[in-house]
Design a protein around this motif. Structure first.
Motif, PDB file in Angstrom:
ATOM      1  N   LEU A  23       0.860  -1.352  -0.054  1.00 28.17           N
ATOM      2  CA  LEU A  23      -0.040  -0.158  -0.077  1.00 28.17           C
ATOM      3  C   LEU A  23       0.738   1.313   0.144  1.00 28.17           C
ATOM      4  O   LEU A  23       0.243   2.291  -0.093  1.00 28.17           O
ATOM      5  CB  LEU A  23      -0.879   0.100   1.288  1.00 28.17           C
ATOM      6  CG  LEU A  23      -1.996  -1.138   1.408  1.00 28.17           C
ATOM      7  CD1 LEU A  23      -2.833  -0.857   2.662  1.00 28.17           C
ATOM      8  CD2 LEU A  23      -3.011  -0.803   0.108  1.00 28.17           C
ATOM      9  N   ILE A  30      -2.803   9.931   7.359  1.00 28.44           N
ATOM     10  CA  ILE A  30      -3.544   8.951   8.069  1.00 28.44           C
ATOM     11  C   ILE A  30      -2.668   7.785   7.913  1.00 28.44           C
ATOM     12  O   ILE A  30      -3.367   6.612   8.254  1.00 28.44           O
ATOM     13  CB  ILE A  30      -4.777   9.079   7.344  1.00 28.44           C
ATOM     14  CG1 ILE A  30      -4.815   8.281   6.216  1.00 28.44           C
ATOM     15  CG2 ILE A  30      -5.604  10.133   7.692  1.00 28.44           C
ATOM     16  CD1 ILE A  30      -5.996   7.770   5.561  1.00 28.44           C
ATOM     17  N   ILE A  59      -3.186   5.561  11.148  1.00 27.14           N
ATOM     18  CA  ILE A  59      -4.324   4.978  11.385  1.00 27.14           C
ATOM     19  C   ILE A  59      -4.611   3.619  10.397  1.00 27.14           C
ATOM     20  O   ILE A  59      -5.006   2.580  10.851  1.00 27.14           O
ATOM     21  CB  ILE A  59      -5.592   6.010  10.919  1.00 27.14           C
ATOM     22  CG1 ILE A  59      -5.360   7.074  11.930  1.00 27.14           C
ATOM     23  CG2 ILE A  59      -6.925   5.461  10.955  1.00 27.14           C
ATOM     24  CD1 ILE A  59      -6.411   8.180  11.666  1.00 27.14           C
ATOM     25  N   VAL A  60      -4.125   3.969   9.168  1.00 26.03           N
ATOM     26  CA  VAL A  60      -4.104   2.821   8.129  1.00 26.03           C
ATOM     27  C   VAL A  60      -3.527   1.513   8.735  1.00 26.03           C
ATOM     28  O   VAL A  60      -3.697   0.259   8.797  1.00 26.03           O
ATOM     29  CB  VAL A  60      -3.601   3.231   6.879  1.00 26.03           C
ATOM     30  CG1 VAL A  60      -3.691   1.760   5.869  1.00 26.03           C
ATOM     31  CG2 VAL A  60      -4.427   4.323   6.223  1.00 26.03           C
ATOM     32  N   VAL A  65      -5.338  -0.071  11.331  1.00 29.91           N
ATOM     33  CA  VAL A  65      -6.439  -0.981  10.748  1.00 29.91           C
ATOM     34  C   VAL A  65      -6.124  -2.487  10.207  1.00 29.91           C
ATOM     35  O   VAL A  65      -6.508  -3.344  10.594  1.00 29.91           O
ATOM     36  CB  VAL A  65      -7.187  -0.187   9.699  1.00 29.91           C
ATOM     37  CG1 VAL A  65      -8.303  -0.915   9.094  1.00 29.91           C
ATOM     38  CG2 VAL A  65      -7.902   1.068  10.458  1.00 29.91           C
ATOM     39  N   THR A  69      -6.836  -5.945  11.968  1.00 27.22           N
ATOM     40  CA  THR A  69      -7.501  -6.956  10.897  1.00 27.22           C
ATOM     41  C   THR A  69      -6.776  -8.156  11.311  1.00 27.22           C
ATOM     42  O   THR A  69      -7.402  -9.260  11.347  1.00 27.22           O
ATOM     43  CB  THR A  69      -7.523  -6.419   9.691  1.00 27.22           C
ATOM     44  OG1 THR A  69      -8.015  -5.010   9.821  1.00 27.22           O
ATOM     45  CG2 THR A  69      -8.540  -7.334   8.730  1.00 27.22           C
ATOM     46  N   ILE A  88      -7.237  -9.909  14.546  1.00 27.37           N
ATOM     47  CA  ILE A  88      -8.560 -10.330  14.526  1.00 27.37           C
ATOM     48  C   ILE A  88      -8.703 -11.912  13.846  1.00 27.37           C
ATOM     49  O   ILE A  88      -9.077 -12.738  14.283  1.00 27.37           O
ATOM     50  CB  ILE A  88      -9.778  -9.557  13.842  1.00 27.37           C
ATOM     51  CG1 ILE A  88      -9.851  -8.010  15.082  1.00 27.37           C
ATOM     52  CG2 ILE A  88     -11.030 -10.190  14.188  1.00 27.37           C
ATOM     53  CD1 ILE A  88     -10.581  -7.257  14.696  1.00 27.37           C
ATOM     54  N   VAL A  89      -8.133 -11.961  12.676  1.00 28.26           N
ATOM     55  CA  VAL A  89      -7.972 -13.039  11.809  1.00 28.26           C
ATOM     56  C   VAL A  89      -7.478 -14.047  12.733  1.00 28.26           C
ATOM     57  O   VAL A  89      -7.778 -15.317  12.890  1.00 28.26           O
ATOM     58  CB  VAL A  89      -7.191 -12.919  10.529  1.00 28.26           C
ATOM     59  CG1 VAL A  89      -6.909 -14.178   9.819  1.00 28.26           C
ATOM     60  CG2 VAL A  89      -7.991 -11.979   9.498  1.00 28.26           C
ATOM     61  N   ILE A 108      -8.289  11.325   1.043  1.00 28.19           N
ATOM     62  CA  ILE A 108      -8.139  10.720   2.185  1.00 28.19           C
ATOM     63  C   ILE A 108      -9.660  10.211   2.660  1.00 28.19           C
ATOM     64  O   ILE A 108      -9.677   8.851   3.149  1.00 28.19           O
ATOM     65  CB  ILE A 108      -7.682  11.623   3.386  1.00 28.19           C
ATOM     66  CG1 ILE A 108      -6.312  11.933   3.298  1.00 28.19           C
ATOM     67  CG2 ILE A 108      -8.028  10.979   4.846  1.00 28.19           C
ATOM     68  CD1 ILE A 108      -5.658  12.815   4.198  1.00 28.19           C
ATOM     69  N   TYR A 140     -10.320   7.095   0.434  1.00 25.50           N
ATOM     70  CA  TYR A 140      -9.192   5.839   0.788  1.00 25.50           C
ATOM     71  C   TYR A 140      -9.667   5.380   2.253  1.00 25.50           C
ATOM     72  O   TYR A 140      -9.763   3.953   2.197  1.00 25.50           O
ATOM     73  CB  TYR A 140      -7.845   6.692   1.299  1.00 25.50           C
ATOM     74  CG  TYR A 140      -6.627   5.524   1.209  1.00 25.50           C
ATOM     75  CD1 TYR A 140      -5.867   5.490   0.239  1.00 25.50           C
ATOM     76  CD2 TYR A 140      -6.429   4.918   2.440  1.00 25.50           C
ATOM     77  CE1 TYR A 140      -4.864   4.371   0.078  1.00 25.50           C
ATOM     78  CE2 TYR A 140      -5.322   3.975   2.552  1.00 25.50           C
ATOM     79  CZ  TYR A 140      -4.665   3.705   1.510  1.00 25.50           C
ATOM     80  OH  TYR A 140      -3.717   3.043   1.545  1.00 25.50           O
ATOM     81  N   THR A 141     -10.055   6.248   2.935  1.00 23.55           N
ATOM     82  CA  THR A 141     -10.574   5.352   4.358  1.00 23.55           C
ATOM     83  C   THR A 141     -11.928   4.683   4.172  1.00 23.55           C
ATOM     84  O   THR A 141     -12.095   3.478   4.699  1.00 23.55           O
ATOM     85  CB  THR A 141     -10.803   6.687   5.383  1.00 23.55           C
ATOM     86  OG1 THR A 141     -11.537   7.702   4.964  1.00 23.55           O
ATOM     87  CG2 THR A 141      -9.478   6.732   6.182  1.00 23.55           C
ATOM     88  N   MET A 156     -11.015   1.437   2.411  1.00 25.06           N
ATOM     89  CA  MET A 156     -10.600   0.661   3.310  1.00 25.06           C
ATOM     90  C   MET A 156     -11.381  -0.065   4.394  1.00 25.06           C
ATOM     91  O   MET A 156     -11.533  -1.302   4.669  1.00 25.06           O
ATOM     92  CB  MET A 156      -9.296   1.245   4.123  1.00 25.06           C
ATOM     93  CG  MET A 156      -8.490   0.638   5.176  1.00 25.06           C
ATOM     94  SD  MET A 156      -7.401   1.660   5.874  1.00 25.06           S
ATOM     95  CE  MET A 156      -8.485   2.666   7.012  1.00 25.06           C
ATOM     96  N   VAL A 185     -12.286  -4.015   4.795  1.00 21.05           N
ATOM     97  CA  VAL A 185     -11.846  -4.678   5.906  1.00 21.05           C
ATOM     98  C   VAL A 185     -13.007  -5.320   6.736  1.00 21.05           C
ATOM     99  O   VAL A 185     -13.012  -6.224   7.217  1.00 21.05           O
ATOM    100  CB  VAL A 185     -11.158  -3.829   6.945  1.00 21.05           C
ATOM    101  CG1 VAL A 185     -10.820  -4.273   8.210  1.00 21.05           C
ATOM    102  CG2 VAL A 185      -9.600  -3.539   6.567  1.00 21.05           C
ATOM    103  N   LEU A 243     -14.408  -8.400   4.788  1.00 24.14           N
ATOM    104  CA  LEU A 243     -13.412  -9.474   5.198  1.00 24.14           C
ATOM    105  C   LEU A 243     -13.800 -10.072   6.550  1.00 24.14           C
ATOM    106  O   LEU A 243     -13.830 -11.332   6.582  1.00 24.14           O
ATOM    107  CB  LEU A 243     -11.858  -9.121   4.931  1.00 24.14           C
ATOM    108  CG  LEU A 243     -10.798 -10.047   5.478  1.00 24.14           C
ATOM    109  CD1 LEU A 243     -10.630 -10.897   4.020  1.00 24.14           C
ATOM    110  CD2 LEU A 243      -9.518  -9.365   5.671  1.00 24.14           C
ATOM    111  N   LEU A 244     -13.839  -9.184   7.406  1.00 26.52           N
ATOM    112  CA  LEU A 244     -13.870  -9.775   8.916  1.00 26.52           C
ATOM    113  C   LEU A 244     -15.207 -10.249   9.057  1.00 26.52           C
ATOM    114  O   LEU A 244     -15.498 -11.281   9.485  1.00 26.52           O
ATOM    115  CB  LEU A 244     -13.674  -8.463   9.672  1.00 26.52           C
ATOM    116  CG  LEU A 244     -12.442  -8.260  10.016  1.00 26.52           C
ATOM    117  CD1 LEU A 244     -12.158  -7.150  11.137  1.00 26.52           C
ATOM    118  CD2 LEU A 244     -11.243  -9.153  10.204  1.00 26.52           C
ATOM    119  N   LEU A 272     -15.174 -13.695   7.617  1.00 24.84           N
ATOM    120  CA  LEU A 272     -14.592 -14.587   8.228  1.00 24.84           C
ATOM    121  C   LEU A 272     -15.290 -14.984   9.535  1.00 24.84           C
ATOM    122  O   LEU A 272     -15.276 -16.182   9.886  1.00 24.84           O
ATOM    123  CB  LEU A 272     -13.096 -13.828   8.812  1.00 24.84           C
ATOM    124  CG  LEU A 272     -12.260 -14.790   9.424  1.00 24.84           C
ATOM    125  CD1 LEU A 272     -11.422 -15.928   8.663  1.00 24.84           C
ATOM    126  CD2 LEU A 272     -11.317 -14.105  10.369  1.00 24.84           C
TER     127      LEU A 272
END
Lengths: 199, 260
Positions: free
Chosen positions: A58, A66, A69-70, A73, A77, A80-81, B11, B14-15, B18, B22, B25-26, B29
């Motif tokens: 990325l 940010i 923050i990314v 995250v 994630t 948690i997996v 931004i 992007y967030t 993202m 995510v 995905l979670l 799962l």
């Protein structure tokens, strides 16, 4: 940077725990017994490896404002997996590790490697760096857990090694002993690697 | 034109992207592993109950009768409602607060009836819970087995409550002392009478939690337990003394623990 050096460096000469003194908190918490220390070490290795890989992929499109923050995250994630898989397939170990799996998110090594390495290097190099740092952490954890379980419970991986004549040293089970053992490991490590000694 | 990666628009997009990725995905799962995880939890509950009964190798289904206690009365839970009982057992907060419709497990083997009750409480760092198996004797109720677990007690210290070494000490302990008070506890400095067991050195706070857990959790079943105890006594007394039906009934109604 040479890939092989990239891999061996974090294992000894630049070990995240005993040289950079990162990830000490969890080293205190999960090293009473060998088995949780092993699983914790492998879980952290998985998280450092893949967070490095993902962040490296990325890195070119990442807004720098940010980026922390990314990073959080992505790391959260992955943690948690790991947690979900442990709950589904290694239920007993997951219960032993309890909150500490979730606390991998706060492990300084993970974010430290993403910030210091993955954002400036290619994906494959970053992945190797993550694996190596995770294993460097796991190695110290297992070493500390070995001494603590052996002298604190007289057993290894739950199997009784020392007989009934041995009175388990309960002091080994307290967190300060992990710190003292890590201190001893650092002492030995620095007396072998003279260039690490401060003048 | 190059994209300005630090512009607000970039931004935000992007967030959002993202978070959507995510989140998906979670969610995927969690749903795909949920069945396996729930099966683990249910299996663990059943294994724990069988361990408390002292029949770790026996299969739960078929040999254990599930029941509920309402105002001291035992009612059997039908198969269709069993799921709700296991859900309650998994919800420690609700289980701790429950005062009626209390879950209980009954098993009869070789003419001996044992009951297993769920127990919940607080240790030093978090929840502690487990199952205790009880059996009526002529003048008391004894613990035949106990299984305990914890969320985050100190490994090697408070966490020892989850080991057989600690749990085995409880077997054979009588619940009530000569005055009829609840007397089983983990005693700091070592057991001082036949109701007590040794506390764990360095795990005093956890042991205090175990004491409170046993007293409150078993206390909720007291009317049922005392009632059953009285019946056992009355039966014995009836066999020894009574010849008429009336006095037997009286014996059952009378409160117990008078002979000391």
């Amino acid at each position: 940077m040479k890939l092989s050096k990239n891999f061996t460096n974090p294992l000894a000469a630049n070990n995240p725990v005993i040289v950079q003194i990162l990830g000490i908190c969890s080293a205190l918490a999960v090293t009473v017994k060998l088995e949780p220390a092993l699983v914790m070490g492998l879980s952290v290795t998985f998280v450092t490896a893949f967070s490095n890989l993902v962040m490296s992929l990325l890195r070119n499109g990442l807004p720098s404002r940010i980026r922390i923050i990314v990073q959080l995250v992505v790391i959260a994630t992955l943690v948690i997996v790991v947690d979900q898989f442990l709950r589904a397939y290694m239920y007993d170990v997951s219960k032993q590790l309890s909150v500490y799996v979730g606390l991998i998110i706060t492990n300084c090594i993970v974010m430290g490697r993403v910030e210091a390495f993955a954002l400036g290097n290619k994906p494959w190099d970053s992945f190797v760096d993550g694996v190596a740092n995770g294993l460097g952490y796991a190695f110290i954890l297992v070493l500390v857990a070995f001494f603590r379980e052996f002298f604190g419970s007289g057993s290894l991986l739950g199997f009784k090694i020392l007989g009934d004549w041995y009175t388990p040293n309960a002091l080994m089970l307290f967190p300060p002993m992990a710190l003292i053992i890590i201190g001893c490991i650092i002492w030995v490590h620095r007396s072998i690697n003279k260039d690490l000694q401060e003048k | 034109m190059a994209i300005n990666k630090n512009s607000n628009g970039y931004i935000i997009i992007y967030t959002v992207v993202m978070v959507v990725i995510v989140g998906a995905l979670l969610a995927f799962l969690a749903t795909s592993l949920k069945g396996k995880q729930d099966a683990n939890v249910l299996n663990e509950q059943k294994v724990s109950i069988m361990k408390a009964f002292g029949e770790a190798d026996a299969n739960f289904d078929g040999v254990v009768t599930m029941g509920r206690i309402n105002g001291g009365e035992f009612t059997v839970v039908e198969k269709a409602d069993q799921q709700a009982v296991f859900e309650l057992l998994g919800n420690r907060k609700a289980l701790g607060e429950a005062t009626d419709n209390l879950p209980i497990f009954q098993m009869e083997k070789d003419g001996v009836v044992k009951y297993v009750l769920p127990i919940v409480g607080k240790g030093l760092w978090g929840d502690i819970w487990g199952y205790v198996s009880l059996q009526q004797t002529e003048d008391n109720i004894i613990i035949t087995g106990i299984v305990m677990d914890h969320a985050g007690e100190t490994p090697g210290l408070g966490a020892e409550i989850a080991t057989a070494k600690v749990q085995d000490m409880f077997a054979g302990k009588a619940l009530y002392d000569a005055t009829g008070a609840f007397a089983v506890r983990m005693q700091k400095g070592g057991a001082k009478n036949e109701h007590q067991v040794d506390a764990i050195t360095g795990g005093t706070k956890t042991c205090d939690g175990v004491n409170a857990m046993l007293e409150t959790s078993i206390g909720k079943y007291e009317s049922f337990l005392r009632g059953a105890e009285a019946e056992v006594e009355a039966d014995t007394a009836a066999a020894e003394e009574c010849t008429c039906g009336e006095c037997c009934e009286e014996e059952i109604v009378e409160p117990i623990n008078e002979e000391e």
